[in-house]
Design a protein around this motif. Structure first.
Motif, PDB file in Angstrom:
ATOM      1  N   MET A   1       0.824  -1.187   0.000  1.00 44.56           N
ATOM      2  CA  MET A   1       0.000   0.000   0.000  1.00 44.56           C
ATOM      3  C   MET A   1       0.869   1.252   0.000  1.00 44.56           C
ATOM      4  SD  MET A   1      -3.067   0.966  -0.331  1.00 44.56           S
ATOM      5  CE  MET A   1      -3.649  -0.697  -0.404  1.00 44.56           C
ATOM      6  N   SER A   2       1.988   1.210   0.703  1.00 46.42           N
ATOM      7  CA  SER A   2       2.861   2.390   0.738  1.00 46.42           C
ATOM      8  C   SER A   2       3.435   2.688  -0.643  1.00 46.42           C
ATOM      9  CB  SER A   2       3.976   2.210   1.763  1.00 46.42           C
ATOM     10  OG  SER A   2       4.766   1.091   1.450  1.00 46.42           O
ATOM     11  N   GLU A   3       3.735   1.648  -1.417  1.00 44.55           N
ATOM     12  CA  GLU A   3       4.240   1.878  -2.773  1.00 44.55           C
ATOM     13  C   GLU A   3       3.161   2.497  -3.656  1.00 44.55           C
ATOM     14  OE1 GLU A   3       6.520  -0.386  -6.451  1.00 44.55           O
ATOM     15  OE2 GLU A   3       6.073  -1.498  -4.623  1.00 44.55           O
ATOM     16  N   ALA A   4       1.940   2.026  -3.515  1.00 37.06           N
ATOM     17  CA  ALA A   4       0.830   2.590  -4.288  1.00 37.06           C
ATOM     18  C   ALA A   4       0.647   4.064  -3.941  1.00 37.06           C
ATOM     19  CB  ALA A   4      -0.452   1.813  -4.004  1.00 37.06           C
ATOM     20  N   LYS A   5       0.685   4.398  -2.672  1.00 40.90           N
ATOM     21  CA  LYS A   5       0.526   5.791  -2.244  1.00 40.90           C
ATOM     22  C   LYS A   5       1.665   6.644  -2.795  1.00 40.90           C
ATOM     23  CE  LYS A   5      -2.040   5.006   2.025  1.00 40.90           C
ATOM     24  NZ  LYS A   5      -1.994   5.146   3.496  1.00 40.90           N
ATOM     25  N   ILE A  18      -0.281   2.333 -12.713  1.00 35.95           N
ATOM     26  CA  ILE A  18       0.141   1.982 -11.360  1.00 35.95           C
ATOM     27  C   ILE A  18      -0.396   0.611 -10.988  1.00 35.95           C
ATOM     28  CG2 ILE A  18      -0.126   2.570  -8.910  1.00 35.95           C
ATOM     29  CD1 ILE A  18      -0.030   5.543  -9.806  1.00 35.95           C
ATOM     30  N   ALA A  19      -1.646   0.349 -11.311  1.00 39.44           N
ATOM     31  CA  ALA A  19      -2.249  -0.950 -11.012  1.00 39.44           C
ATOM     32  C   ALA A  19      -1.443  -2.076 -11.647  1.00 39.44           C
ATOM     33  CB  ALA A  19      -3.693  -0.986 -11.508  1.00 39.44           C
ATOM     34  N   PHE A  20      -1.104  -1.932 -12.920  1.00 38.87           N
ATOM     35  CA  PHE A  20      -0.351  -2.980 -13.609  1.00 38.87           C
ATOM     36  C   PHE A  20       1.057  -3.126 -13.034  1.00 38.87           C
ATOM     37  CE2 PHE A  20      -3.364  -2.141 -17.300  1.00 38.87           C
ATOM     38  CZ  PHE A  20      -4.158  -3.239 -16.997  1.00 38.87           C
ATOM     39  N   ARG A  21       1.691  -2.030 -12.670  1.00 38.00           N
ATOM     40  CA  ARG A  21       3.025  -2.088 -12.054  1.00 38.00           C
ATOM     41  C   ARG A  21       3.008  -2.841 -10.740  1.00 38.00           C
ATOM     42  NH1 ARG A  21       7.196   2.757 -12.746  1.00 38.00           N
ATOM     43  NH2 ARG A  21       7.000   3.008 -14.977  1.00 38.00           N
ATOM     44  N   LEU A  22       1.891  -2.754 -10.044  1.00 38.01           N
ATOM     45  CA  LEU A  22       1.773  -3.403  -8.740  1.00 38.01           C
ATOM     46  C   LEU A  22       1.217  -4.826  -8.838  1.00 38.01           C
ATOM     47  CD1 LEU A  22       0.498  -0.384  -6.631  1.00 38.01           C
ATOM     48  CD2 LEU A  22       2.817  -1.302  -6.772  1.00 38.01           C
ATOM     49  N   GLY A  23       1.003  -5.303 -10.064  1.00 36.28           N
ATOM     50  CA  GLY A  23       0.602  -6.691 -10.252  1.00 36.28           C
ATOM     51  C   GLY A  23      -0.883  -6.948 -10.370  1.00 36.28           C
ATOM     52  N   THR A  28      -9.645  -1.745 -12.000  1.00 42.09           N
ATOM     53  CA  THR A  28     -10.769  -1.718 -11.048  1.00 42.09           C
ATOM     54  C   THR A  28     -10.457  -2.548  -9.805  1.00 42.09           C
ATOM     55  OG1 THR A  28     -11.850  -3.491 -12.280  1.00 42.09           O
ATOM     56  CG2 THR A  28     -12.568  -1.258 -12.743  1.00 42.09           C
ATOM     57  N   HIS A  29      -9.734  -3.652  -9.960  1.00 45.60           N
ATOM     58  CA  HIS A  29      -9.350  -4.462  -8.798  1.00 45.60           C
ATOM     59  C   HIS A  29      -8.429  -3.660  -7.881  1.00 45.60           C
ATOM     60  CE1 HIS A  29     -10.055  -8.296 -11.378  1.00 45.60           C
ATOM     61  NE2 HIS A  29     -11.174  -7.833 -10.874  1.00 45.60           N
ATOM     62  N   PHE A  30      -7.481  -2.947  -8.496  1.00 52.13           N
ATOM     63  CA  PHE A  30      -6.591  -2.093  -7.713  1.00 52.13           C
ATOM     64  C   PHE A  30      -7.382  -1.004  -7.000  1.00 52.13           C
ATOM     65  CE2 PHE A  30      -4.229   1.986  -7.730  1.00 52.13           C
ATOM     66  CZ  PHE A  30      -3.357   1.703  -6.693  1.00 52.13           C
ATOM     67  N   SER A  31      -8.280  -0.345  -7.707  1.00 53.90           N
ATOM     68  CA  SER A  31      -9.074   0.737  -7.108  1.00 53.90           C
ATOM     69  C   SER A  31      -9.895   0.227  -5.933  1.00 53.90           C
ATOM     70  CB  SER A  31      -9.981   1.376  -8.155  1.00 53.90           C
ATOM     71  OG  SER A  31      -9.207   2.045  -9.118  1.00 53.90           O
ATOM     72  N   PHE A  34      -7.481  -0.562  -3.043  1.00 52.24           N
ATOM     73  CA  PHE A  34      -6.983   0.681  -2.459  1.00 52.24           C
ATOM     74  C   PHE A  34      -8.051   1.323  -1.577  1.00 52.24           C
ATOM     75  CE2 PHE A  34      -5.832   5.135  -2.273  1.00 52.24           C
ATOM     76  CZ  PHE A  34      -4.459   5.105  -2.141  1.00 52.24           C
ATOM     77  N   LYS A  35      -9.272   1.378  -2.093  1.00 48.65           N
ATOM     78  CA  LYS A  35     -10.364   2.002  -1.344  1.00 48.65           C
ATOM     79  C   LYS A  35     -10.678   1.224  -0.068  1.00 48.65           C
ATOM     80  CE  LYS A  35     -14.764   4.264  -1.840  1.00 48.65           C
ATOM     81  NZ  LYS A  35     -15.766   4.769  -2.754  1.00 48.65           N
ATOM     82  N   LYS A  36     -10.606  -0.092  -0.143  1.00 47.92           N
ATOM     83  CA  LYS A  36     -10.876  -0.932   1.027  1.00 47.92           C
ATOM     84  C   LYS A  36      -9.875  -0.645   2.149  1.00 47.92           C
ATOM     85  CE  LYS A  36     -11.184  -5.757   2.450  1.00 47.92           C
ATOM     86  NZ  LYS A  36     -11.071  -7.150   2.010  1.00 47.92           N
ATOM     87  N   HIS A  37      -8.630  -0.376   1.788  1.00 46.39           N
ATOM     88  CA  HIS A  37      -7.581  -0.192   2.783  1.00 46.39           C
ATOM     89  C   HIS A  37      -7.318   1.260   3.175  1.00 46.39           C
ATOM     90  CE1 HIS A  37      -6.400  -4.401   3.006  1.00 46.39           C
ATOM     91  NE2 HIS A  37      -6.651  -4.444   1.706  1.00 46.39           N
ATOM     92  N   THR A  38      -7.856   2.212   2.410  1.00 47.38           N
ATOM     93  CA  THR A  38      -7.590   3.621   2.725  1.00 47.38           C
ATOM     94  C   THR A  38      -8.864   4.450   2.895  1.00 47.38           C
ATOM     95  OG1 THR A  38      -7.496   4.287   0.405  1.00 47.38           O
ATOM     96  CG2 THR A  38      -5.413   3.572   1.425  1.00 47.38           C
TER      97      THR A  38
END
Length: 53
Positions: A1-5, A18-23, A28-31, A34-38
Motif C-alpha cells: 500500500m505504501s508503494e501505491a501511495k 500503477i495498477a499494472f506495475r503493482l501486479g 478496477t481491482h486495484f481501485s 486501495f479504497k478498502k484499505h484507505t
C-alpha cells in the motif's frame, strides 16, 4: 500500500499504469483494493496528496 501511495503522490503515471506495475490485472481491482484499505479512491487520494512539481 505504501508503494501505491508513493506512486500516486510522486508520479504522473495513470491509475491504470500503477495498477499494472503493482501486479493487478485490472485497474478496477486495484481501485477497489486501495479504497478498502484507505477509505478513499486512488483518484481522490492523488488529488489530495499530489507532490508532483
Amino acid at each position: 500500500m505504501s508503494e501505491a501511495k508513493a506512486l500516486l503522490q510522486n508520479s504522473k503515471l495513470s491509475v491504470k499504469e500503477i495498477a499494472f506495475r503493482l501486479g493487478f490485472t485490472e485497474a478496477t481491482h486495484f481501485s477497489n483494493y486501495f479504497k478498502k484499505h484507505t477509505d478513499t479512491s486512488p483518484v481522490l487520494f492523488r488529488k489530495g496528496h499530489t507532490r508532483i512539481v
